[in-house]
Design an enzyme around this catalytic site. Structure first.
Site, mmCIF file in Angstrom:
data_model
loop_
_atom_site.group_PDB
_atom_site.id
_atom_site.type_symbol
_atom_site.label_atom_id
_atom_site.label_comp_id
_atom_site.label_asym_id
_atom_site.label_seq_id
_atom_site.Cartn_x
_atom_site.Cartn_y
_atom_site.Cartn_z
ATOM 1 C CE LYS A 50 -43.333 42.556 -16.950
ATOM 2 N NZ LYS A 50 -42.148 41.727 -16.736
ATOM 3 C CB VAL A 73 -28.787 39.988 -16.443
ATOM 4 C CG1 VAL A 73 -28.615 38.829 -17.416
ATOM 5 C CG2 VAL A 73 -30.091 39.857 -15.673
ATOM 6 N N GLY A 128 -24.368 45.938 -21.618
ATOM 7 C CA GLY A 128 -25.051 46.119 -20.327
ATOM 8 C C GLY A 128 -24.469 45.185 -19.285
ATOM 9 C CB VAL A 129 -21.652 45.014 -17.242
ATOM 10 C CG1 VAL A 129 -21.070 44.343 -18.466
ATOM 11 C CG2 VAL A 129 -21.182 46.470 -17.165
ATOM 12 N N GLY A 130 -25.126 45.178 -15.835
ATOM 13 C CA GLY A 130 -25.842 45.342 -14.572
ATOM 14 C C GLY A 130 -25.957 43.988 -13.900
HETATM 15 P P1 NAD Z 1 -29.869 46.312 -14.640
HETATM 16 O O1 NAD Z 1 -30.571 47.590 -14.556
HETATM 17 O O2 NAD Z 1 -29.258 45.720 -13.403
HETATM 18 O O3 NAD Z 1 -28.688 46.405 -15.711
HETATM 19 C C1 NAD Z 1 -28.860 46.934 -16.972
HETATM 20 C C2 NAD Z 1 -27.544 47.588 -17.356
HETATM 21 O O4 NAD Z 1 -27.631 48.001 -18.735
HETATM 22 C C3 NAD Z 1 -27.235 48.851 -16.543
HETATM 23 O O5 NAD Z 1 -25.895 48.779 -16.076
HETATM 24 C C4 NAD Z 1 -27.439 49.988 -17.540
HETATM 25 O O6 NAD Z 1 -26.584 51.093 -17.287
HETATM 26 C C5 NAD Z 1 -27.078 49.301 -18.840
HETATM 27 N N1 NAD Z 1 -27.620 49.925 -20.051
HETATM 28 C C6 NAD Z 1 -28.809 50.549 -20.237
HETATM 29 N N2 NAD Z 1 -28.931 50.968 -21.513
HETATM 30 C C7 NAD Z 1 -27.795 50.579 -22.147
HETATM 31 C C8 NAD Z 1 -27.331 50.706 -23.468
HETATM 32 N N3 NAD Z 1 -28.042 51.330 -24.404
HETATM 33 N N4 NAD Z 1 -26.115 50.199 -23.779
HETATM 34 C C9 NAD Z 1 -25.349 49.583 -22.838
HETATM 35 N N5 NAD Z 1 -25.763 49.429 -21.560
HETATM 36 C C10 NAD Z 1 -26.961 49.919 -21.219
HETATM 37 O O7 NAD Z 1 -30.906 45.287 -15.309
HETATM 38 P P2 NAD Z 1 -30.822 43.716 -15.324
HETATM 39 O O8 NAD Z 1 -31.654 43.171 -14.235
HETATM 40 O O9 NAD Z 1 -29.413 43.290 -15.485
HETATM 41 O O10 NAD Z 1 -31.611 43.396 -16.678
HETATM 42 C C11 NAD Z 1 -31.007 43.510 -17.947
HETATM 43 C C12 NAD Z 1 -31.962 43.007 -19.014
HETATM 44 O O11 NAD Z 1 -32.313 41.657 -18.738
HETATM 45 C C13 NAD Z 1 -33.267 43.768 -19.130
HETATM 46 O O12 NAD Z 1 -33.675 43.770 -20.483
HETATM 47 C C14 NAD Z 1 -34.230 42.925 -18.336
HETATM 48 O O13 NAD Z 1 -35.572 43.113 -18.755
HETATM 49 C C15 NAD Z 1 -33.737 41.543 -18.674
HETATM 50 N N6 NAD Z 1 -34.088 40.529 -17.696
HETATM 51 C C16 NAD Z 1 -33.648 40.647 -16.421
HETATM 52 C C17 NAD Z 1 -33.982 39.635 -15.512
HETATM 53 C C18 NAD Z 1 -33.491 39.705 -14.085
HETATM 54 O O14 NAD Z 1 -33.638 38.683 -13.398
HETATM 55 N N7 NAD Z 1 -32.905 40.788 -13.623
HETATM 56 C C19 NAD Z 1 -34.764 38.549 -15.908
HETATM 57 C C20 NAD Z 1 -35.175 38.466 -17.239
HETATM 58 C C21 NAD Z 1 -34.828 39.464 -18.123
#
Ligand code: NAD
Length: 344
Positions: A82, A183, A179-181
């Site tokens: 990383k 993933v 968290g509804v981003g």
């Molecule tokens: P993202 O930024 O698209 O979505 C994250 C969401 O979580 C956002 O909508 C944000 O507003 C919300 N959020 C932040 N803090 C919060 C809280 N305290 N309570 C509720 N919601 C909150 O990110 P993502 O790509 O969806 O990733 C989400 C998680 O999954 C992260 O931990 C990331 O490290 C992990 N992850 C992502 C991937 C990937 O392919 N994107 C792969 C492996 C792991």
């Protein structure tokens, strides 16, 4: 006195930890290579403003070890590494600094392969690839890992339902998503398609509310999501959300989600088990993205990518079966399996 790097609790016999300081461009970066036992160390670059450099080192070490375990458990011929770039408070990212970082990656001669992570855009990755070939997951190579991660997380949630509730028919199964981003939002759509009952939360409350309206679920305040009475809690936002306090407040039968490093200290794995809550080890559940990101290195076509993502369900079942038999928590079983795979 600050401990030497070997004595840091998260050092875990890293093969190498490279520190870069480029005065001309202001680049300060760490590339941690945990293991190359299975292949080049692969893992994203995080661009983040840390409270101090010690926090950056700790983050790099933890994330890098996590990638070793994730890649090994996903059956990839990649080790784990990383990179973190220490951002200034304003988080400015000048092009010459990115170029210097790309040269740093290149100087490792392919021992470390980078990809996108928090704070790095797709455009940043493309710009790195102009300087070094050791970049994976570029837009023309599969691009955004989110949808692949989301599909793997859905399979993980379904596997958790099967093990904890005795059914993999998700209709009526209540899942609370934090968290509804990329993933969590993708997961919510899969679950809605399969008839699950959804409670959604996001610090962006409107985002959760809109998605709940669209998919026919409910939304709650971000501060309440871990207290919702549901079948499964799915953390898809931040790491370290499973603490002594939050675990004791959970009202669910299982935890399965996509966020990295969910257990705040590691001890929470035992607390979950003591409370009879099934835990799906995060790095097993959320491997879909990296499986797709490394498709070029692995020479994998779509069918192979799907097969590997589908295998997340069986891998979880194997972890839980061993945990049920031997008394180790699922997190301990997964760590042991991963360590064996990387020759430790
Ligand atoms: P993202 O930024 O698209 O979505 C994250 C969401 O979580 C956002 O909508 C944000 O507003 C919300 N959020 C932040 N803090 C919060 C809280 N305290 N309570 C509720 N919601 C909150 O990110 P993502 O790509 O969806 O990733 C989400 C998680 O999954 C992260 O931990 C990331 O490290 C992990 N992850 C992502 C991937 C990937 O392919 N994107 C792969 C492996 C792991």
């Amino acid at each position: 006195m600050m401990p030497a790097i070997w004595d840091l609790p998260d050092f875990d016999s890293h093969e190498a930890v490279h520190v870069f300081d480029d005065r001309a461009t202001g680049l300060k970066a760490i590339i941690a290579v945990h293991s190359t036992y299975l292949g080049p160390a692969a893992g994203g670059t995080r661009f983040w403003h840390y409270a101090d450099s010690q926090a950056a080192v700790t983050d790099a070490l933890r994330l890098s070890r996590g990638m070793s375990y994730k890649n090994a458990m996903a059956g990839l011929s990649a080790g784990g590494g990383k990179a973190v770039i220490l951002a200034n408070p304003a988080r400015t990212k000048p092009q010459d600094m990115l170029d210097a970082f790309a040269r740093a990656v290149d100087s490792l001669g392919g021992k470390y392969i980078t990809a996108q992570d928090v704070g790095m855009s797709e455009a940043d990755m493309v710009s790195l690839s102009k300087v070094t070939s050791h970049v994976a997951g570029l837009p023309d190579q599969g691009g955004d890992p989110g949808p692949y991660t989301a599909r793997g997380v859905f399979l993980g949630v379904q596997a958790a339902a099967k093990h904890a509730l005795g059914t993999d028919d998700m209709s009526g199964v209540h899942v609370a998503i934090q968290g509804v981003g990329s993933v969590g939002g993708g997961l919510a759509r899969y679950l809605a398609d399969h008839g699950a009952k959804l409670t959604l939360a996001d610090v962006d409350a409107q985002r959760a509310a809109d998605l709940a309206v669209e998919l026919g679920g409910k939304s709650v305040a971000a501060t309440d999501i871990m207290n919702v009475e549901a079948d499964i809690f799915s953390p898809c936002a931040l790491g370290a959300i499973l603490t002594e306090a939050s675990v004791s407040a959970l009202k669910v039968r299982a935890v399965a989600g996509g966020a990295n490093n969910q257990l705040a200290t590691g001890r929470e794995g035992r607390m979950l088990a003591d409370r009879g809550i099934l835990y799906a080890p995060d790095y097993v559940v959320n491997a879909g993205g990296i499986i797709n990101v490394l498709r070029h290195i692995e020479n994998a076509d779509d069918a192979e990518i799907n097969r590997r993502i589908n295998a997340i369900s069986e891998r979880l079942a194997a972890i839980w079966a061993e945990s049920d038999l031997g008394g180790k928590t699922p997190a301990e079983v997964a760590d042991n399996m991963a360590q064996k795979l990387i020759g430790r």
